[in-house]
Design a protein around this motif. Sequence first.
Motif, PDB file in Angstrom:
ATOM      1  N   LEU A 169       1.401  26.128  90.609  1.00  0.00           N
ATOM      2  CA  LEU A 169       2.885  27.030  90.869  1.00  0.00           C
ATOM      3  C   LEU A 169       2.530  28.171  91.691  1.00  0.00           C
ATOM      4  CD1 LEU A 169       3.931  27.298  86.919  1.00  0.00           C
ATOM      5  CD2 LEU A 169       5.059  25.851  88.807  1.00  0.00           C
ATOM      6  N   TRP A 170       1.260  28.702  91.445  1.00  0.00           N
ATOM      7  CA  TRP A 170       0.938  29.809  92.543  1.00  0.00           C
ATOM      8  C   TRP A 170       0.853  29.479  93.914  1.00  0.00           C
ATOM      9  CZ3 TRP A 170       1.294  34.710  91.794  1.00  0.00           C
ATOM     10  CH2 TRP A 170       1.137  35.368  90.719  1.00  0.00           C
TER      11      TRP A 170
ATOM     12  N   GLN B 123       2.361  27.204  95.328  1.00  0.00           N
ATOM     13  CA  GLN B 123       3.585  27.165  95.754  1.00  0.00           C
ATOM     14  C   GLN B 123       4.389  28.604  96.231  1.00  0.00           C
ATOM     15  OE1 GLN B 123       6.774  24.306  95.055  1.00  0.00           O
ATOM     16  NE2 GLN B 123       5.316  23.093  93.618  1.00  0.00           N
TER      17      GLN B 123
ATOM     18  N   ALA C  23       4.900  37.756  87.834  1.00  0.00           N
ATOM     19  CA  ALA C  23       3.826  38.114  87.947  1.00  0.00           C
ATOM     20  C   ALA C  23       3.701  38.475  89.577  1.00  0.00           C
ATOM     21  CB  ALA C  23       2.640  37.155  87.451  1.00  0.00           C
ATOM     22  N   ALA C  24       4.006  37.632  90.247  1.00  0.00           N
ATOM     23  CA  ALA C  24       3.766  38.047  91.769  1.00  0.00           C
ATOM     24  C   ALA C  24       4.849  39.307  92.296  1.00  0.00           C
ATOM     25  CB  ALA C  24       4.293  36.680  92.740  1.00  0.00           C
TER      26      ALA C  24
ATOM     27  N   SER D   1       9.909  27.566  83.144  1.00  0.00           N
ATOM     28  CA  SER D   1       9.606  28.635  82.531  1.00  0.00           C
ATOM     29  C   SER D   1       8.432  29.439  83.304  1.00  0.00           C
ATOM     30  CB  SER D   1       9.425  28.499  81.199  1.00  0.00           C
ATOM     31  OG  SER D   1       8.953  29.687  80.548  1.00  0.00           O
ATOM     32  N   GLU D   2       7.421  28.807  83.446  1.00  0.00           N
ATOM     33  CA  GLU D   2       6.055  29.068  83.955  1.00  0.00           C
ATOM     34  C   GLU D   2       6.107  29.375  85.182  1.00  0.00           C
ATOM     35  OE1 GLU D   2       3.527  30.640  82.555  1.00  0.00           O
ATOM     36  OE2 GLU D   2       4.692  29.943  80.719  1.00  0.00           O
ATOM     37  N   ALA D   3       6.909  28.770  86.097  1.00  0.00           N
ATOM     38  CA  ALA D   3       7.151  28.896  87.320  1.00  0.00           C
ATOM     39  C   ALA D   3       8.027  30.522  87.644  1.00  0.00           C
ATOM     40  CB  ALA D   3       8.008  27.958  88.056  1.00  0.00           C
TER      41      ALA D   3
ATOM     42  N   ASN E 247       9.815  33.966  97.396  1.00  0.00           N
ATOM     43  CA  ASN E 247       8.930  32.962  96.900  1.00  0.00           C
ATOM     44  C   ASN E 247       9.537  31.834  96.550  1.00  0.00           C
ATOM     45  OD1 ASN E 247       6.784  34.608  97.837  1.00  0.00           O
ATOM     46  ND2 ASN E 247       6.674  35.461  95.887  1.00  0.00           N
ATOM     47  N   VAL E 248       9.317  30.767  97.190  1.00  0.00           N
ATOM     48  CA  VAL E 248      10.171  29.435  96.297  1.00  0.00           C
ATOM     49  C   VAL E 248       9.036  28.412  95.927  1.00  0.00           C
ATOM     50  CG1 VAL E 248      11.301  27.399  97.185  1.00  0.00           C
ATOM     51  CG2 VAL E 248      11.586  29.623  98.102  1.00  0.00           C
ATOM     52  N   ASN E 249       9.465  27.822  94.707  1.00  0.00           N
ATOM     53  CA  ASN E 249       8.472  26.764  93.865  1.00  0.00           C
ATOM     54  C   ASN E 249       9.427  25.789  93.351  1.00  0.00           C
ATOM     55  OD1 ASN E 249       7.153  25.730  91.692  1.00  0.00           O
ATOM     56  ND2 ASN E 249       6.064  27.258  91.566  1.00  0.00           N
TER      57      ASN E 249
ATOM     58  N   ASN F  34       7.679  32.777  85.374  1.00  0.00           N
ATOM     59  CA  ASN F  34       6.647  33.658  84.864  1.00  0.00           C
ATOM     60  C   ASN F  34       5.807  34.156  86.123  1.00  0.00           C
ATOM     61  OD1 ASN F  34       6.818  34.513  82.082  1.00  0.00           O
ATOM     62  ND2 ASN F  34       6.389  32.503  81.390  1.00  0.00           N
ATOM     63  N   THR F  35       5.218  33.064  86.946  1.00  0.00           N
ATOM     64  CA  THR F  35       4.587  33.367  88.124  1.00  0.00           C
ATOM     65  C   THR F  35       5.377  34.075  89.089  1.00  0.00           C
ATOM     66  OG1 THR F  35       3.848  30.885  87.684  1.00  0.00           O
ATOM     67  CG2 THR F  35       3.074  31.931  89.678  1.00  0.00           C
ATOM     68  N   HIS F  36       6.575  33.898  89.262  1.00  0.00           N
ATOM     69  CA  HIS F  36       7.143  34.975  90.226  1.00  0.00           C
ATOM     70  C   HIS F  36       7.136  36.092  89.920  1.00  0.00           C
ATOM     71  CE1 HIS F  36       8.754  31.838  92.947  1.00  0.00           C
ATOM     72  NE2 HIS F  36       9.267  30.855  91.955  1.00  0.00           N
TER      73      HIS F  36
END
Lengths: 650, 310, 388
Positions: B263-264, B266, A534-535, A526-528, A512-514, A530-532
């Motif tokens: 963010l999600w 993406q 969580a995913a 940092s939140e990106a 997954n790329v952000n 965290n999102t990763h």
Amino acid sequence: MKKFRLLVTVLLLLAVLLSACQTQEPAPVVDEPGAEEPAVEETKEPFRVAVVMPSSINDLAFSQSMYDALLTIQSEMGGEEAMEIVYSDGMFVVDDAAAAIRDYASEGYNLVIAHGSQYGSSLQEIAPDFPETSFAWGTTVDTFGIDNIFAYEAASDQGGYVNGVLAASLSETGILGVVGPIETGDAKLYVDGFVAGAKATDPTVQVNVNYIGSFSDVALAAEAANTHIAAGADVLTGTAQMVVGAIGVAEESGALWFGTQASQTELAPSIVVANQVYRWDVVLNEIMDLIGEGTFGGTSFVIDLANGGEVLEFNPDFDIPADVAALAEETIAEISGGAVALQAPEFEDVFQVAVVMPSSINDLAFSQSMYDALISIQEWMGGEGAMEFVYSDGMFVVDDAAAAIRDYAAEGFDLVIAHGSQYGSSLQEIAPDFPETSFAWGTTVDTFGIGNIFAYEAASHEGGYVNGVIAASLSESGVLGVVGPIETGDAKLYVDGFVAGAKATNPDVQVNVNYIGSFSDVALASEAANTHVAAGADGLTGTAQMVVGAIGVAEESGAMWFGTQASQTGLAPANVVANQVYQWDVVLKEVVQMIADGTYGGTSFVIGLANGGEVMDFNADYELPAEVKSLAMDTIKGIIDGSITIEFAE
Amino acid sequence: MISDLFSMTVLVGILASGIRLATPYLYASIGETFGQRSGVLNLGVDGQMLLGAFTAFYVAIKTGNLWLGILSAMVVGALMGLAMAFVTVNLHAEQGISGIGFYLFGLGLSDLLFQKLLGTVETVKGFPKIHIPFLSDIPVVGEIFFRQNVLVYIAFALVPIAWFILNKTTLGLKIKAVGENPEAADSLGVSVARIRYFTIVLGGTLSGVAGASMSIALLNVFQQNMTSGLGFIAVALVYFGAWRPWGVLAGALLFSLVNSLQLWVQVLGIPIPSDIAVMMPYVLTILVLVATVSRVRAPSALTKPFERGD
Amino acid sequence: MSNSNQEKWGPKLIDALLPVFATIAALLVGAVMLLLLKVNPIEAYKAMWDGAFGSQNAVAETLVKATPLLLVGLGICISFRGDVINIGGEGQMIVGAILGTLIGITLVDWPGWAVIPLALITGFIGGAIWGGIPGVLKAYFNVNEILSTVMMNAIAVQLMNFLLRGPMIDPSQAELASKIPQTARLLDTFRLPRWVPTRLHLGALIAVALAFLVYILLWRTTWGYRIRAVGQNPDASKYAGVKVRNYIVLALILSGAFAGLAGVMQVYGVNYRMITDGSASGFTGSAGFNGIVAALFGGLHPIGTIPASILFGALLVGANKMQRVVQVPSALITALNGLVVVFVVSSEIWRRRRQKKRLAAASPEGEEIILEGSDPGDSPGNEKEVES
């Protein structure tokens, strides 16, 4: 009767006088050792050489190399009638050596060789007193500007480099040991070359170096070798005559040995792999030619791989795997061809560099990688006395950067580096106004066809690919996360490489790329991350300075981190697996060399894994399973030799 | 793809992220609310945050004491606030501009101090996530709300506290009076200068904590310009929230939640260009305001310097 | 009469010089910081002077830096007069630049004398749109302009990133592995003429001319009168039949337009292409904010903004030179920038006090002063209830 005796005496004296007036026929020039047989036309009198040496003629190292060279020339010239050799060995007392040198000179020897760098100041005194005598002195390139002193030196780092390459390739433990005398001169040069070669071959190899502080203490050298073995080394090397002690230890423990200065194969035929052998005769031949032409000094010589003065001699009884042997040959070719720049060029004045960067020198990413490279180059060139550099960081306003670049050029800096792809337009305007200044610009390969602009770029997808391979191999969840700044340039190239590497290793892995849209928003990065997490990601990577936020998340969540541009291991020592480190100094060395040769631009450079401009730096504290490590090594090698092509996933 | 957005993991992730992202905004915006309610606009919040972030980080690294770090950040923020108060109240400087000046000063000084005193990017062991027995273990809700660090909780607690002060205390009355009609307040014996000094210094203090919450709690690192303009958004959110603490909370949450959402978007691979996704919180904030056309008025004296006898 | 003339000029001169005194005071504080960094302040400030005024090239650089400040500042003069605060200059510059650049990279077959004015006008319009949106939002939806302009700034940056790395990217980047997010370079014929060998471009002259135009607009046209009226007293204007709402929008449109012009001027006069590093200030040099400061320095008067922009431009250019010569981190320059702004803004109080004294001393001339100077009582940003 008296008159007759007188007449005969006079005639004899005349004959002697006449014969003494005959000029010496010099041996013809030999460019390559053994390539031609010297054709000696007339030898009235032998060429008389005297040599003063600090150690024994059979020390299997320094002094032996010179003595062997003299013998070689003597036999080439036709033996003792053609060339007379006398020597004083074991002259480690400088005073005694000075007396010997002076004495040989006054005895009318044609060439007096002072074979020891410690003899220099004595020579400086003696030589002017004997203008008809030629002196040769090594190892150094300093002739003191005196015109009857020749100087000679060995580029021992070259053979050292090749030895290092071989050593790293053959080592199974990944630990090498070096036993040296004193950390200076020819010895240090050899050791540095060895370390460089080893690291270039295997960045994870550990090279432990020990200078025992003496040229003669064999027992201490043996103990140093024992220490290396105990620390896990399975390959050793060393320089200067006391290494015989180390070679003995190597043989006992079954460690491999690499020699220098002379062939040490006969000491331990089962473990000696190769030796860098000094062929001083290459230099001596040239010196003797010059003497024959009436020039008694004023030139300095360097023996190296290119001119055959240094030869890599392999032990025929040691079985080297074919690929390793090939690698060695390749390396020798590269060094001879000048591809590996080991020594810095010299400039008349202090070399002045200015660099303009868009972010801070401690951003742990883009700008820092260039700043670190400049520090390294400064050391390479000889410190602040040889190279100065200034910088303007935080120049994200393109306009201000342009003003800075123009100003530095106007101030007469030799090299102005515009370290930011956004500076290109400005450079296009500025460079033509300053034809005497060299400009370097990155990251790009576009020099605009302008003759004084160098361009440089990073093949960041290569290290990205390697990181991706490792990440996919190690990931248990099968999900990886990427945090990027803006989807363009060097960042996108890295990310694309990472994805390609991961997918090539495991087609089912999810990457997954952000792109967070900023180079500086640490909180969002940092939140990106965290999102990763969580995913489901258990491996993260990212590029640009705001990744510090993402690394913190990796640490907290226990995910792996893969870095790029600079080493980020220090930020999360338990989580960072590997970093692709940019070594811009690989490019800068070439740029500086080209400037020294009078070319101010027009070439573009790419740092990659092959030329060592990108280095995979593994976290020593992160334990990689053996099969992953070898997969990584194979991947690196594959990219370098071209057997792996990186295809970007769509 | 888009349906992925509605999975539990994602929803929980968005909410938890949103709460974390909102924290610094809350500190800064609540602080700014006090200031604006009393009639002062402070655009220098971002600079105060950066200095607070650095101070907290530096003190935490050198002393190992996190609360000392918070305290130092508060002191530094208060000092900046004091300077702003002097310039605003005594010298009647143009508030929007002086704020920008303080912003630049804070931005530059924090960067400079970082380079000279620390020199390399490093991490600190910041405030840990707190595990509240029972509450933290509630599925979903526990994960979102009850596994955060203490500074997050304090930030949210500030909202009802600020509401209380502004609406249920005499102090709040005075603040509002000074913001609406300073002349009248003055004639009633309220010291306009003292009230404004109070609110501005309070705002600075809270901005300092906002920065500290980033450097020694949420991110545990300092880097130059790490706030990346957050302070300006925080000021804007005060307008969004119509100068009411609960409104400000709504604004901070809206902005942060949409940020987490993008963010999600993406991460789930939804094919929106990354730049468009990044735009989402900004666009949505405007759209929501447009949709909820209100008749709210700003404090009448906002940005007007007060001089007795005017 | 001649007596009062003398009285008028002397004090007014000191008023005008107040920002200079304040700057010097700020630089003195800066000297302390330099000393702490072990830098000789005298050497540093000498370098600053040299960088700003020390040579033909330096003066040219100062003027180049001042140009966007002046243009943005002119827009701010208009908006402040209309009692609207516009901190959206950064985004407006970007959008103006994008649209203006689009003209230049699309109409490659057109002649320069047509493209350049067209591009400048397009940039003007682009900024007008980007300023107009917050204007409409404020006038019709009561969305505070501070909020909307801050948001619009961020949106403009992402728009720029998207366009410059995608649809508007330089075609020659397409084959490269590492693509630079920039547009194609403008043709030689599309560039604003320069005073070779410096970087001083025609835009500087255009900006100065526009300053006079803005003066005329504000004080000699109905539009200008109404903008000022709405700014000073919206209720009275409303009762006088002025559609307050429209003039609020107009104020933002015009100030956005001038910022947009500043942006496109940077492209056609200085950079010759648009390039992004992901931030606004990388392109604008923070002119969107610094222009506000310049306007204030100039007393919010278009003519006064000319010397103010030059002074501020000199400061910025000189500071960068100082960084290079004494090798201080550029962070110090930023902090110094902030100090100067704070000091100069704080010094306004003395200007106003002096103005008031003169007002109290001589009534008839006093009115004239009020009309021309800035009025302390009506600072912008004041949210007024907008009725239809």
